[in-house]
Design a protein around this motif. Structure first.
Motif, PDB file in Angstrom:
ATOM      1  N   GLY A 185      48.332  40.952  96.491  1.00  0.00           N
ATOM      2  CA  GLY A 185      46.879  41.127  96.404  1.00  0.00           C
ATOM      3  C   GLY A 185      46.166  40.868  97.710  1.00  0.00           C
ATOM      4  N   TRP A 203      45.464  43.964  99.925  1.00  0.00           N
ATOM      5  CA  TRP A 203      44.344  44.796  99.466  1.00  0.00           C
ATOM      6  C   TRP A 203      43.037  44.160  99.881  1.00  0.00           C
ATOM      7  CZ3 TRP A 203      46.354  49.172  98.673  1.00  0.00           C
ATOM      8  CH2 TRP A 203      47.528  49.350  97.937  1.00  0.00           C
ATOM      9  N   PRO A 221      39.731  29.289  82.425  1.00  0.00           N
ATOM     10  CA  PRO A 221      41.142  29.382  82.837  1.00  0.00           C
ATOM     11  C   PRO A 221      41.246  29.564  84.348  1.00  0.00           C
ATOM     12  CG  PRO A 221      40.702  30.835  80.980  1.00  0.00           C
ATOM     13  CD  PRO A 221      39.380  30.276  81.409  1.00  0.00           C
ATOM     14  N   GLN A 254      43.170  31.168  86.245  1.00  0.00           N
ATOM     15  CA  GLN A 254      43.370  32.533  86.752  1.00  0.00           C
ATOM     16  C   GLN A 254      42.051  33.260  86.935  1.00  0.00           C
ATOM     17  OE1 GLN A 254      44.960  31.204  84.192  1.00  0.00           O
ATOM     18  NE2 GLN A 254      47.149  31.611  84.323  1.00  0.00           N
ATOM     19  N   VAL A 255      41.076  32.926  86.099  1.00  0.00           N
ATOM     20  CA  VAL A 255      39.796  33.610  86.179  1.00  0.00           C
ATOM     21  C   VAL A 255      39.051  33.202  87.451  1.00  0.00           C
ATOM     22  CG1 VAL A 255      37.556  33.910  85.066  1.00  0.00           C
ATOM     23  CG2 VAL A 255      39.632  33.862  83.688  1.00  0.00           C
ATOM     24  N   VAL A 264      40.231  34.875  90.693  1.00  0.00           N
ATOM     25  CA  VAL A 264      39.866  36.249  91.021  1.00  0.00           C
ATOM     26  C   VAL A 264      38.382  36.397  91.306  1.00  0.00           C
ATOM     27  CG1 VAL A 264      41.743  37.329  89.780  1.00  0.00           C
ATOM     28  CG2 VAL A 264      39.582  36.929  88.620  1.00  0.00           C
ATOM     29  N   PHE A 323      36.995  38.791  93.868  1.00  0.00           N
ATOM     30  CA  PHE A 323      37.110  40.251  93.762  1.00  0.00           C
ATOM     31  C   PHE A 323      35.827  40.945  93.315  1.00  0.00           C
ATOM     32  CE2 PHE A 323      41.405  38.693  93.748  1.00  0.00           C
ATOM     33  CZ  PHE A 323      42.008  39.523  94.674  1.00  0.00           C
ATOM     34  N   PRO A 324      35.144  40.428  92.266  1.00  0.00           N
ATOM     35  CA  PRO A 324      33.849  41.033  91.957  1.00  0.00           C
ATOM     36  C   PRO A 324      32.906  40.941  93.151  1.00  0.00           C
ATOM     37  CG  PRO A 324      34.459  39.446  90.259  1.00  0.00           C
ATOM     38  CD  PRO A 324      35.522  39.404  91.293  1.00  0.00           C
ATOM     39  N   MET A 346      33.815  41.033  96.186  1.00  0.00           N
ATOM     40  CA  MET A 346      34.257  42.052  97.127  1.00  0.00           C
ATOM     41  C   MET A 346      33.596  43.384  96.789  1.00  0.00           C
ATOM     42  SD  MET A 346      38.111  43.494  97.524  1.00  0.00           S
ATOM     43  CE  MET A 346      38.038  44.938  96.497  1.00  0.00           C
ATOM     44  N   ILE A 347      33.618  43.737  95.486  1.00  0.00           N
ATOM     45  CA  ILE A 347      33.005  44.999  95.075  1.00  0.00           C
ATOM     46  C   ILE A 347      31.510  44.993  95.408  1.00  0.00           C
ATOM     47  CG2 ILE A 347      32.428  46.465  93.117  1.00  0.00           C
ATOM     48  CD1 ILE A 347      34.949  45.704  91.811  1.00  0.00           C
ATOM     49  N   LEU A 390      40.670  48.874  93.018  1.00  0.00           N
ATOM     50  CA  LEU A 390      41.475  47.662  93.200  1.00  0.00           C
ATOM     51  C   LEU A 390      40.740  46.436  92.690  1.00  0.00           C
ATOM     52  CD1 LEU A 390      42.978  48.203  96.719  1.00  0.00           C
ATOM     53  CD2 LEU A 390      44.245  47.791  94.612  1.00  0.00           C
ATOM     54  N   GLY A 391      39.470  46.323  93.067  1.00  0.00           N
ATOM     55  CA  GLY A 391      38.669  45.191  92.613  1.00  0.00           C
ATOM     56  C   GLY A 391      38.609  45.164  91.093  1.00  0.00           C
ATOM     57  N   PHE A 399      41.794  43.809  89.498  1.00  0.00           N
ATOM     58  CA  PHE A 399      41.892  42.350  89.501  1.00  0.00           C
ATOM     59  C   PHE A 399      40.987  41.756  88.425  1.00  0.00           C
ATOM     60  CE2 PHE A 399      43.458  43.027  93.889  1.00  0.00           C
ATOM     61  CZ  PHE A 399      44.627  42.303  93.784  1.00  0.00           C
ATOM     62  N   ILE A 400      39.798  42.325  88.272  1.00  0.00           N
ATOM     63  CA  ILE A 400      38.871  41.817  87.262  1.00  0.00           C
ATOM     64  C   ILE A 400      39.452  42.040  85.863  1.00  0.00           C
ATOM     65  CG2 ILE A 400      36.570  42.058  86.272  1.00  0.00           C
ATOM     66  CD1 ILE A 400      35.646  42.915  89.108  1.00  0.00           C
ATOM     67  N   ALA A 423      42.059  39.493  85.192  1.00  0.00           N
ATOM     68  CA  ALA A 423      41.454  38.183  84.925  1.00  0.00           C
ATOM     69  C   ALA A 423      40.870  38.134  83.522  1.00  0.00           C
ATOM     70  CB  ALA A 423      40.371  37.894  85.952  1.00  0.00           C
ATOM     71  N   ILE A 467      43.771  37.838  81.029  1.00  0.00           N
ATOM     72  CA  ILE A 467      44.362  36.498  80.984  1.00  0.00           C
ATOM     73  C   ILE A 467      43.358  35.486  80.434  1.00  0.00           C
ATOM     74  CG2 ILE A 467      45.217  34.634  82.468  1.00  0.00           C
ATOM     75  CD1 ILE A 467      46.696  36.726  84.047  1.00  0.00           C
ATOM     76  N   PHE A 525      44.260  33.207  77.217  1.00  0.00           N
ATOM     77  CA  PHE A 525      44.273  31.743  77.290  1.00  0.00           C
ATOM     78  C   PHE A 525      42.981  31.128  76.758  1.00  0.00           C
ATOM     79  CE2 PHE A 525      47.700  32.745  80.086  1.00  0.00           C
ATOM     80  CZ  PHE A 525      48.555  31.680  79.944  1.00  0.00           C
TER      81      PHE A 525
END
Lengths: 332, 347
Positions: free
Chosen positions: A224, A227, A268, A270-271, A274, A277-278, A280-281, B147-148, B151-152, B155, B158, B162
């Protein structure tokens, strides 16, 4: 949260931002010359694995980094060959390489998974490291981190302040004009693509030998990043200093995610990881919005005074790609 | 006469690419002290050795063929829909959400499955349209927007597994609580594949073939792909067609995700898209965007994937060898195509 904690965290951001700086500056050089190297994501994983492997076998950090650089040069040479010599789509070849080198890294790296490797320690700079705040922040880092910071300014100087740098801008913006003025466009594009790829190749070992030390296969945590580095290049408008700012900002967000994770346990982990990334957009949206037609039309309807101010704001955010990015050069 | 000569030359170059990639993989295997012949025959055995394995290849073929159909639409319009992975994931999430909604109701399970799959399709379309809107109205290149969004989507997936949809007691990487069997798409005997999935895939293959080959829509999409400016001058509403290409791709991706949930896993799992989206893009490039080749080449890729599972079990090799084989094949074929154009001069 104490001051020390924050200072330590920010010094960590400078360190963990270093490989992202290397990768996105490398991509900047390549794209400035007109070649998009889309293979970054796999390339970083592959060079990280190979660098770690060699460093484990030889117990030499230097050879580890050298291997990473060579891997980067080799993979980007394939991109250069297929796009400059064979005139195939850069995006297609880059995408295939991004996937294939990643799989290759996981396949070849299987036997060395979990092995103990050398770790690059920090080298505090005498005197400078004693300065309050700035010392721990910038002068108690590893050699590669120093190198990555110096690189930002070298590349900036090269692109904007030297004659060959001007030529570099030329072959990315208007290759036909650069050709008329005596530039060997094909050869220069080869050179800069491979040079950029070499820098990207250093990012891999900088992860596996320092920032995220070790090789753990698919959970090494490198997937990742390539990217992201590509997106940072756009966000930075192909200007090394703005690109570096983007890289550190991303590292900062990741650190923030880790910090918040311990206090916001209801989300969580993992959330939170990331979360960049939002953003980034959104930032890509901000820097590109000024280039779209409907915004231009909308602006035309605004009263003059407001329009000028909005235009200025958009212009300061906007980033425009080198005009000949992604297109092969044909002599007429 | 000349055309047939060019054609056979082209086949020769493609064959050369195939040989080169085989050579490359052989060298890689020798590097790790593995016997290449043993590895290749193991993959073959792993894919076709017994009926269960063949059935598993078909199970993998379904989503692979579907997403490849989808990316052909976006490729034809000149778009790199890298967001396809997220579109599959959203399809799976929407499907799971709908089934969970109806879990303890008296609504006919067949109806629930149908609504759930349709919801999955909608989910895929929405996520694809989002990438499209970012591209058309925001000027964000679809590669980075996509790509973004990938990833979202991961997330979100997951986070649900969870969080809100976690198993009672303990949330785990094994996914959400499996649905009762009445909400499964019926499978054939003890095998894991379902005739319904296969039928939907076959319909998809036919639809995309005719859509791209024999309709005005396909023709206009091609014009947009060849060059936006000239297509616009021809009077084609370009941005609308780009959005339609995203819509078609999202539809197929969403369907693939939905079927993974109702027919294969019967729950939501973290890696629900399994990399099928990127693999579909590779297939699209390999077959030079020709719909007629989707079914067989997707079958070949599916066989490599399923066959590769045996590698770690028997030879202690990583199963990503399948990915290396697929990737190097696409790479060398593409390179040979370039060599051919260079040697013969551009047509």
């Amino acid at each position: 949260m104490s001051g020390d904690f924050i200072l330590l965290g920010l010094a960590g951001v400078i360190a963990s931002g270093a490989p992202i700086v290397l990768a996105s500056i490398g991509e900047t050089i390549s794209e400035r010359a007109g070649v998009t190297n889309l293979s970054l994501n796999g390339l970083i994983i592959f060079s990280g694995m190979m660098g770690f492997w060699v460093a484990v076998e030889t117990d030499s950090l230097f050879l580890g980094f050298l291997t990473g650089a060579l891997v980067g040069a080799l993979v980007s040479a394939i991109v250069a060959f297929s796009s400059i010599t064979l005139k195939q789509s850069q995006v297609a070849v880059g995408f295939i390489l991004a996937i294939t080198t990643r799989d290759l890294a996981y396949f070849l790296g299987n036997p060395i998974m979990g092995r103990q490797g050398p770790i690059m320690l920090s080298t505090p700079i005498p005197l400078l490291s004693q300065i309050p705040i700035l010392g721990p922040l910038f002068f108690q880092q590893s050699i590669m981190t120093y190198a990555s910071i110096i690189l930002i300014f070298i590349v900036w100087f090269w692109i904007y302040k030297t004659r060959p740098g001007l030529m570099l801008q030329g072959i990315g913006e208007k290759p036909s004009a650069a050709y008329v003025r005596g530039a060997n466009v094909g050869r220069m594009r080869y050179f800069y693509t491979i040079l950029g790829g070499t820098l990207v190749g250093l990012a891999g070992p900088l992860f596996t030998l320092s920032v995220k030390a070790g090789w753990k296969g698919t959970i090494t945590g490198l997937d990742g990043i390539g990217w992201i580095a590509l997106a940072i290049t756009i966000f930075g408008g192909w200007n090394p200093i703005r690109v570096a700012f983007g890289a550190y900002f991303f590292a900062f967000l990741q650190w923030l995610g880790l910090v918040l994770q311990s206090s916001w346990t209801f989300i969580p982990s993992q959330v939170l990881q990331v979360a960049p990334f939002p953003l980034m957009i959104l930032t890509l949206l901000l820097v590109n919005l000024g280039n779209t037609e409907w915004v231009a039309r909308l602006l035309a309807t605004l009263p003059d005074g407001v329009r000028e101010r909005v235009k200025k704001l958009i212009r300061s955010l906007r980033s425009q790609a080198p005009a000949a990015l992604g297109t092969p050069f044909e002599r007429e | 006469m000349k055309q047939s000569r060019n054609r056979s030359l082209s086949i020769l170059f493609q064959f050369g690419g195939l040989i080169l990639s085989l050579g490359f993989v052989t060298v890689i295997l020798l590097l790790v002290d593995a016997n290449p012949i043993q590895a290749f025959s193991l993959i073959w055995q792993g894919a076709f050795g017994n009926p269960t394995r063949i059935a598993n290849v078909v199970v993998a073929w379904v989503p692979l063929a579907l997403v490849t159909c989808g990316v052909l639409a976006t490729f034809t319009a000149g778009l790199w829909n890298i967001g396809i992975e997220g579109q599959i994931t959203l399809g799976a999430i929407f499907t799971t959400g709908v089934i969970r909604l109806f879990l303890n109701t008296s609504v006919n399970p067949v109806l629930v499955i149908i609504i759930a799959v349709l919801a999955g399709v909608v989910g895929g379309i929405l996520w694809a349209m989002l990438a499209g809107v970012l591209k058309v109205f925001g000027g964000v290149n679809e590669i980075f927007g996509g790509l973004g969004l990938n990833f979202i989507a991961t997330a979100l997936n997951i986070g649900l597994i969870f969080g809100a949809w976690s198993r009672p007691g303990v949330a785990s990487m094994s996914g959400t609580e499996p649905f009762p069997e009445i909400y499964w798409l019926p499978t054939v005997g003890s095998f894991r594949f379902s005739w319904y999935s296969i039928a939907l895939t076959l319909i998809g293959l036919v639809v995309i073939y005719f859509l791209l080959q024999n309709t005005h829509f396909g023709l206009k999409l091609k014009a947009v792909g060849k060059g936006i400016k000239s297509a616009y001058r021809l009077g084609i509403p370009t941005w609308q067609y780009m959005m339609l290409a995203f819509l078609v791709c999202g539809l197929f991706a969403g369907l693939a995700g939905a079927l993974q949930v109702v027919a294969v896993y019967h729950r939501l799992i973290p890696a629900i898209s399994s990399g099928y989206g990127f693999m579909g893009m590779m297939i699209g490039m390999l077959i030079n965007y020709q719909a007629i080749w989707v079914a067989p080449v997707a079958l070949f890729f599916a066989a490599l994937n399923i066959g590769g599972i045996q590698l770690p079990i028997i030879m202690k090799l990583d199963s990503t060898l399948s990915g290396v084989m697929q990737g190097s094949l696409v790479l060398f074929i593409l390179l040979m195509q370039g060599v051919q154009q260079r040697v013969l001069g551009k047509k």
